[in-house]
Scaffold this motif. Structure first.
Motif, PDB file in Angstrom:
ATOM      1  N   PHE A  67     -11.618  -2.583   0.172  1.00 34.62           N
ATOM      2  CA  PHE A  67     -10.327  -2.984  -0.394  1.00 34.62           C
ATOM      3  C   PHE A  67     -10.319  -2.756  -1.901  1.00 34.62           C
ATOM      4  O   PHE A  67      -9.372  -2.189  -2.451  1.00 34.62           O
ATOM      5  N   ASP A  68     -11.372  -3.205  -2.575  1.00 31.20           N
ATOM      6  CA  ASP A  68     -11.433  -3.061  -4.028  1.00 31.20           C
ATOM      7  C   ASP A  68     -11.470  -1.586  -4.436  1.00 31.20           C
ATOM      8  O   ASP A  68     -10.829  -1.193  -5.420  1.00 31.20           O
ATOM      9  N   PHE A  72      -1.120   5.593   5.718  1.00 32.04           N
ATOM     10  CA  PHE A  72      -0.936   5.757   7.151  1.00 32.04           C
ATOM     11  C   PHE A  72      -1.673   4.635   7.888  1.00 32.04           C
ATOM     12  O   PHE A  72      -2.891   4.513   7.777  1.00 32.04           O
ATOM     13  N   GLY A  73      -0.909   3.811   8.619  1.00 30.00           N
ATOM     14  CA  GLY A  73      -1.550   2.754   9.398  1.00 30.00           C
ATOM     15  C   GLY A  73      -0.820   1.431   9.274  1.00 30.00           C
ATOM     16  O   GLY A  73       0.192   1.294   8.582  1.00 30.00           O
ATOM     17  N   GLY A  74      -1.374   0.425   9.939  1.00 30.34           N
ATOM     18  CA  GLY A  74      -0.784  -0.905   9.899  1.00 30.34           C
ATOM     19  C   GLY A  74       0.353  -1.071  10.892  1.00 30.34           C
ATOM     20  O   GLY A  74       0.847  -0.096  11.477  1.00 30.34           O
ATOM     21  N   ALA A  75       0.759  -2.301  11.085  1.00 31.55           N
ATOM     22  CA  ALA A  75       1.862  -2.607  11.989  1.00 31.55           C
ATOM     23  C   ALA A  75       3.193  -2.179  11.368  1.00 31.55           C
ATOM     24  O   ALA A  75       3.291  -2.021  10.144  1.00 31.55           O
ATOM     25  N   PRO A  76       4.224  -1.973  12.198  1.00 31.24           N
ATOM     26  CA  PRO A  76       5.534  -1.631  11.644  1.00 31.24           C
ATOM     27  C   PRO A  76       5.976  -2.646  10.589  1.00 31.24           C
ATOM     28  O   PRO A  76       5.907  -3.845  10.796  1.00 31.24           O
ATOM     29  N   THR A  87      -6.680  -3.127   4.969  1.00 37.35           N
ATOM     30  CA  THR A  87      -6.258  -3.148   3.561  1.00 37.35           C
ATOM     31  C   THR A  87      -4.750  -3.302   3.407  1.00 37.35           C
ATOM     32  O   THR A  87      -4.279  -4.050   2.536  1.00 37.35           O
ATOM     33  N   PHE A  88      -3.967  -2.625   4.234  1.00 34.37           N
ATOM     34  CA  PHE A  88      -2.511  -2.705   4.096  1.00 34.37           C
ATOM     35  C   PHE A  88      -2.007  -4.113   4.389  1.00 34.37           C
ATOM     36  O   PHE A  88      -1.029  -4.570   3.786  1.00 34.37           O
TER      37      PHE A  88
END
Length: 242
Positions: free
Chosen positions: A88-89, A108-112, A190-191
């Motif tokens: 993350f850092d 690119f990624g993570g939930a909507p 991270t997102f």
């Protein structure tokens, strides 16, 4: 490349945060695609049984020590691992550098909805940051072509992918040459943190290498995954590998 440490057959680079950032900027100048992996104890334990993941880590251009367990293991094995380089850092430092030096970024990624909030936060926190594209992590194999073409058309220098381990590493390795992005990193959750959906441990816990404990307490559903930690320690101490 910096010194590497063999941690249960995974070669982890003994780098500091500053050294990792310097290497990533060198990769950007080089222009060729490079895969960066953020290795913690859980990922290394997965790689013991998952041959495809193990192969991806072997081929990665940089494997950073993202986890107190990995730093401990290196030092236990007699190699000076200077510090933990949290994924993350590292991603935040890279976004800051991108804002200052004009590197283009794709998320690119993570939930909507999560990646949209992460983008908004990043643009607010790092004035001048160019996020040239974004896409949530819910897709079918048939959509791969569309996603790859959109990333290529956006021409980023940095691609951050949050699909979870090991999906993100395998997807990136499979498509690395076609993507043609100089720096690609699997960034896990991270997102979620950037979007404010998940909180990081207090700074004192991060500095005391106790972030894993905070995650366990705040997300009890991770308990089964956390069992990888004692197994990891046992295998390092006994020298056992699958």
């Amino acid at each position: 490349m910096e010194k590497q440490v063999d941690v249960l057959n995974v070669q982890v680079d003994a780098v500091t945060m500053e050294e990792a950032l310097s290497i990533l900027e060198q990769f950007i100048r080089d222009g060729r695609p490079h895969l960066i992996a953020t290795a913690n104890a859980e990922m290394i334990m997965m790689a013991q049984k998952d041959r495809e993941l193990a192969s991806v880590l072997t081929q990665a251009s940089l494997v950073i020590p993202d986890g107190a367990g990995v730093v401990w293991a290196a030092r236990y094995l007699g190699v000076d691992m200077p510090e933990r380089v949290a994924g993350f850092d590292l991603s935040q430092r890279l976004l800051s550098a991108a804002a200052g030096k004009g590197y283009k970024v794709y998320l690119f990624g993570g939930a909507p909805g999560i990646v949209d909030r992460a983008k908004a936060m990043a643009e607010k926190q790092y004035p001048g940051l160019q996020i040239v594209g974004r896409r949530n992590g819910f897709f079918t194999p048939e959509e791969d072509e569309l996603i790859i073409n959109h990333i290529k058309a956006s021409q980023p220098e940095i691609l951050l992918v949050g699909l979870g381990v090991p999906k993100q590493e395998k997807w990136l390795a499979k498509n690395l040459a076609r993507l043609g992005v100089p720096v690609v990193i699997g960034v896990g959750g991270t997102f979620d943190v950037m979007a404010g959906a998940v909180k990081r441990a207090p700074l004192w816990m991060q500095q005391a290498n106790m972030e894993w404990l905070y995650r366990l307490l705040s997300q009890p559903q991770r308990a089964i995954r956390m069992l990888a930690l004692p197994r990891f320690v046992w295998r390092v101490v006994t020298g056992k590998k699958y």
